[in-house]
Design a protein around this motif. Structure first.
Motif, mmCIF file in Angstrom:
data_model
loop_
_atom_site.group_PDB
_atom_site.id
_atom_site.type_symbol
_atom_site.label_atom_id
_atom_site.label_comp_id
_atom_site.label_asym_id
_atom_site.label_seq_id
_atom_site.Cartn_x
_atom_site.Cartn_y
_atom_site.Cartn_z
ATOM 1 N N ALA A 84 43.717 27.489 52.928
ATOM 2 C CA ALA A 84 42.487 26.855 53.411
ATOM 3 C C ALA A 84 41.437 27.919 53.700
ATOM 4 N N SER A 108 38.462 25.200 60.003
ATOM 5 C CA SER A 108 38.470 24.878 58.582
ATOM 6 C C SER A 108 37.063 24.603 58.072
ATOM 7 N N LYS A 113 43.766 19.362 55.776
ATOM 8 C CA LYS A 113 44.206 18.352 56.739
ATOM 9 C C LYS A 113 44.673 18.968 58.049
ATOM 10 N N SER A 114 45.229 20.166 57.985
ATOM 11 C CA SER A 114 45.723 20.816 59.195
ATOM 12 C C SER A 114 45.897 22.307 58.950
ATOM 13 N N LEU A 115 45.707 23.093 60.009
ATOM 14 C CA LEU A 115 45.942 24.540 59.939
ATOM 15 C C LEU A 115 47.229 24.923 60.658
ATOM 16 N N THR A 161 42.464 20.902 62.640
ATOM 17 C CA THR A 161 41.793 21.798 61.687
ATOM 18 C C THR A 161 41.097 22.965 62.376
#
Length: 364
Positions: A84, A108, A113-115, A161
């Motif tokens: 990302a 982000s 969608k997620s870190l 994020t």
């Protein structure tokens, strides 16, 4: 049947009180001694399929590989579900020295969608002058998470994020300041006020000696200081704990038009005035009626809506303000007639237009 009623919004009324003496370090800062904002662009890797597939992420990924001597085939676009693109920002404190570490925040930039579970690769952090002042890298701490089902339903808690890396950046460059330069330094008040500036200068002169400090304007107080840096540090250590009685704030009434919050300063006064205020209540009733025609007529059953709107004007009550009415008396008078905070906003605006408020009315 649905019943919709227009109601007056509930309001929280907060009233300011007088404050006592405060330390200089709590009401003023030293001119030239400040933090600086840093920002950078980097890549978070190691995600569990929650990354993104964007053009700038692919470009950054290819650039990173090229630095290690790896060249992807022409026209090949890598699949980056585990990568990302992120923005990294931090605040560089005053007097931060090379080798010290600072906390960083990672956010982000694309549609990741997620870190959670990711690691930030080495990212240079630059200031507004374009110079690199810190290098960031490390494993993210993400407080949010999300879950998504096959049918598209999903649940998200907090913000998945964005995350932080404690001590995630190492300072590489010193930011120069004017702390040890010249024969004096300047205190800048957090809230400029001529009276507070005068009192602060007097407190320093009473503590150190005459003519040590002098106010320059409503925000700045110039103080004579030793040239030797160690002596100047000891001098400031003593001064910042000197107590000053700040001046009372300006007479203001603050109205938040979005939340309905009202804040009234303690020095607000009213001139003589009489006020009458009534509330209008609108009630809307929605009724559904079924139309059932004769079966032999060939008609169809239909549901029709019938609306009824009623207006109710409550009895208006009048109350009288004598000259010089204080905040406490204003509150008691409004409560006595049962006016809601929403009514109070309308009353205050009308009193200001009539010139009956001794103070500034601010709507935010």
């Amino acid at each position: 049947m649905k019943k919709l009623t227009v109601l007056t919004l509930l309001t929280l009324s907060v009233f300011c009180v007088s404050i006592g003496a405060e330390r200089i370090k709590d009401i003023a800062s030293i001119q030239g001694v400040r933090s600086n904002h840093l920002v950078g662009y980097g890549l978070v890797v190691g995600l569990d399929g929650t990354g993104e597939q964007t053009a700038y992420t692919a470009q950054a990924f290819k650039t990173m590989l090229s630095r290690f001597g790896i060249t992807l085939p022409q026209g090949l676009t890598p699949k980056l579900k585990n990568v990302a693109a992120v923005a990294v920002h931090a605040e560089l404190p005053a007097f931060a020295k090379p080798g010290q570490t600072i906390d960083i925040t990672v956010s982000s930039l694309g549609n990741a969608k997620s870190l959670r579970g990711g690691a930030l690769l080495l990212t240079p952090l630059k200031a507004v002058d374009g110079q690199i002042y810190a290098l960031a890298q490390g494993n993210l701490v993400v407080g949010g998470f999300g879950a998504e089902g096959a049918d598209g339903s999903k649940v998200t808690v907090n913000i998945p994020t964005a995350g932080r890396i404690p001590n995630g950046a190492t300072v590489e460059r010193l930011v120069a300041n004017s702390f040890a330069e010249g024969d004096h330094f300047v205190f800048n008040l957090n809230y400029p006020d001529f009276t507070t500036a005068k009192r602060l200068a007097k407190s320093i002169n009473d503590f150190v000696g005459p003519n040590t400090a002098k106010p320059l304007d409503a925000a700045s107080i110039q103080v004579s200081a030793p040239r030797d840096p160690s002596h100047r540090v000891a001098f400031l250590s003593a001064l910042e704990n000197v107590e000053v009685q700040p001046a009372d704030a300006r007479s203001r009434i603050i109205i938040n038009s979005r939340t309905g919050t009202i804040v009234v300063g303690k020095n607000v006064r009213l001139k003589e005035a009489a006020v009458a205020h009534g509330s209008l209540v609108v009630t809307i009733n929605e009724n559904q009626q079924v139309s059932q025609p004769n079966a032999f007529a060939g008609g169809q059953t239909e549901v029709t809506e019938q609306s009824q709107v009623d207006l109710a004007q409550q009895e208006a009550k009048m109350f009288h303000f004598n000259p010089g009415v204080s905040l406490d008396e204003l509150v008691r008078a409004v409560n006595a007639v049962g006016a809601a905070p929403g009514d109070l906003m309308a009353i205050l605006e009308a009193l200001k237009q009539a010139g009956a408020i001794q103070g500034e009315l601010v709507v935010i």
